[in-house]
Design a protein around this motif. Sequence first.
Motif, PDB file in Angstrom:
ATOM      1  N   ARG A 164       0.867  -1.176   0.000  1.00  0.00           N
ATOM      2  CA  ARG A 164       0.000   0.000   0.000  1.00  0.00           C
ATOM      3  C   ARG A 164       0.907   1.231   0.000  1.00  0.00           C
ATOM      4  NH1 ARG A 164      -2.712  -0.675   4.589  1.00  0.00           N
ATOM      5  NH2 ARG A 164      -4.655  -1.518   3.746  1.00  0.00           N
ATOM      6  N   LEU A 174       1.296  -4.752   2.903  1.00  0.00           N
ATOM      7  CA  LEU A 174      -0.088  -5.170   3.119  1.00  0.00           C
ATOM      8  C   LEU A 174      -0.189  -6.668   3.382  1.00  0.00           C
ATOM      9  CD1 LEU A 174      -3.069  -4.428   3.223  1.00  0.00           C
ATOM     10  CD2 LEU A 174      -3.170  -4.709   0.730  1.00  0.00           C
ATOM     11  N   LYS A 186      -3.214 -13.474   7.664  1.00  0.00           N
ATOM     12  CA  LYS A 186      -3.108 -12.014   7.706  1.00  0.00           C
ATOM     13  C   LYS A 186      -1.665 -11.563   7.538  1.00  0.00           C
ATOM     14  CE  LYS A 186      -4.564  -7.924  10.300  1.00  0.00           C
ATOM     15  NZ  LYS A 186      -5.319  -7.413  11.454  1.00  0.00           N
ATOM     16  N   GLY A 187      -1.474 -10.510   6.742  1.00  0.00           N
ATOM     17  CA  GLY A 187      -0.181  -9.863   6.627  1.00  0.00           C
ATOM     18  C   GLY A 187       0.919 -10.792   6.186  1.00  0.00           C
ATOM     19  N   SER A 205     -11.589  -4.049  -0.472  1.00  0.00           N
ATOM     20  CA  SER A 205     -10.834  -5.285  -0.616  1.00  0.00           C
ATOM     21  C   SER A 205     -10.242  -5.361  -2.017  1.00  0.00           C
ATOM     22  CB  SER A 205     -11.740  -6.505  -0.373  1.00  0.00           C
ATOM     23  OG  SER A 205     -12.247  -6.502   0.944  1.00  0.00           O
ATOM     24  N   SER A 220      -8.384  -8.318   2.328  1.00  0.00           N
ATOM     25  CA  SER A 220      -9.197  -7.296   2.979  1.00  0.00           C
ATOM     26  C   SER A 220      -8.369  -6.028   3.195  1.00  0.00           C
ATOM     27  CB  SER A 220      -9.708  -7.810   4.327  1.00  0.00           C
ATOM     28  OG  SER A 220      -8.642  -7.822   5.283  1.00  0.00           O
ATOM     29  N   PRO A 221      -9.025  -4.884   3.477  1.00  0.00           N
ATOM     30  CA  PRO A 221      -8.263  -3.652   3.748  1.00  0.00           C
ATOM     31  C   PRO A 221      -7.268  -3.812   4.899  1.00  0.00           C
ATOM     32  CG  PRO A 221     -10.563  -3.125   3.346  1.00  0.00           C
ATOM     33  CD  PRO A 221     -10.476  -4.627   3.428  1.00  0.00           C
ATOM     34  N   GLY A 222      -7.543  -4.746   5.809  1.00  0.00           N
ATOM     35  CA  GLY A 222      -6.634  -4.984   6.928  1.00  0.00           C
ATOM     36  C   GLY A 222      -5.552  -5.995   6.648  1.00  0.00           C
ATOM     37  N   GLY A 223      -5.511  -6.533   5.414  1.00  0.00           N
ATOM     38  CA  GLY A 223      -4.453  -7.470   5.054  1.00  0.00           C
ATOM     39  C   GLY A 223      -4.773  -8.928   5.266  1.00  0.00           C
ATOM     40  N   GLU A 224      -6.046  -9.260   5.524  1.00  0.00           N
ATOM     41  CA  GLU A 224      -6.443 -10.656   5.694  1.00  0.00           C
ATOM     42  C   GLU A 224      -6.650 -11.289   4.319  1.00  0.00           C
ATOM     43  OE1 GLU A 224      -6.965 -13.938   7.926  1.00  0.00           O
ATOM     44  OE2 GLU A 224      -6.880 -11.974   8.913  1.00  0.00           O
TER      45      GLU A 224
END
Length: 465
Positions: A164, A174, A186-187, A205, A220-224
């Motif tokens: 990102r 990300l 995640k991540g 996403s 996902s926006p959170g990196g999942e």
Amino acid sequence: MLRSFGSMAIPACLVLVAACTSRPEGICEKDSHCSGARVCFEGKCLTMKQLAELKERREADARPKVCKDGDGDGVRAGDGCPKGELLDCNDADANMAPGRNEICDGVDNDCDGLVNEGQKGCVQTLFGGATWGNQEKHRLSRPASVVYDPAGFVIVSDSHHLWRVALDGRVEFLAGSELSNFADGKGDRARFSYPLGIERAPDGSVYVADCKNNCIRKVSPGGEVSTVAGFCSNLTKHAGKFADGSASTARFYCPADVARAADGSLVVVDRGNARIRRIGTDGTVTTLAGVGPVEVKEDEGQDGFNDGPAGEARFNDPQSVLVDPEGIIYVAESFNCRIRRIDPAENESGERGEVGTLAGESDTLLGVGGFADGRGKGVKFSYPHGMAWDGKGNMLMADTGNSVIRMVTPEGKVRTLYGKPGESKYVDGPIPQARFMTPMDLAPGPDGSLFVVDAGADRIRWIVP
């Protein structure tokens, strides 16, 4: 059993232990005392990498410390400068120094790691190449695709990562890692294997065509990271498969791109299978067009082109896909050097899907392209790749082999916007003088700007009109 040493009797077991006393872990006198591929150096077991790093540090420590202003711009540089001193990022160029004003000249005037930032009528580098500033710790490697998020950043896919990047050049990791493999999570727990095309969903996403893992992923926006469809594996035994069906039973072969249709379904370029596929909102995978990989004709070339009913059409090295609001599908086809058009509606015979050529003409047996603006068959491309909508109903396209950015209208009219055909170079600066090496993908940004993946330069370029 006892053994006599003079007047003392010592147990034999103690004699054996004394004779075979082991050295502390990592201590050595010769290479054979070290396990694995380690070597003995100054009494310690080291890997070859550790040995090389140690010698490099010692050589650096032995060199005279320098702190000087070599280019006369008033800012010093060198490993002998006091800690905390603001250093010049290029002491051989007086146009580069901390505190200078950035101008559109193709260099990082203010030493912040960016080139030409904030300059209109200019092409700048947003990410990649800098070894100083706010990108010092991040390296872009074989970038493939880019999307813009209205929140003020772009997302970039490279070898095995997603990044990102804010418009001021700040870079965040990300998802993914340095390793080519498969894992949801995640991540940095997630793994990709040469992810290619990416597509932003309305919720922020990102869908990912994970080429060497042969599946479609979602971040996902959170990196999942999760799997959308296909059997994810980068093992050779799992490559080259094809199957329609449910999300878990469907098989892809190096998907290259993915686009979201108005109804929420996904259209996938299944590059290795030379087909265009659809993932329904329920996860069901079907084939929209294409009969499979090319056939090689001896002494002739590759038989991989045919317009007509979707079930009879042939593609050769399809790379990118777009879907318009009416459901018409456009495919950038590299080897055949064309933009293909797929109308999914029923034809007069009751068959669904008709494939035609919107623009481009080439020798489809040998894959020989060229360069020409114009319309329809009068157009020539050279291995086109990424496409994006310009917000006015036109397609923007990265003409990779020609090193230019072009625009294609829905009527098949083509004109060149940026770069110069045949001049594959990395040159930032005023738009007319800027050049691209290997443009692979693009994404419209704010205020009519355009982000470009310049894969040959390992950089994300930003065209600001």
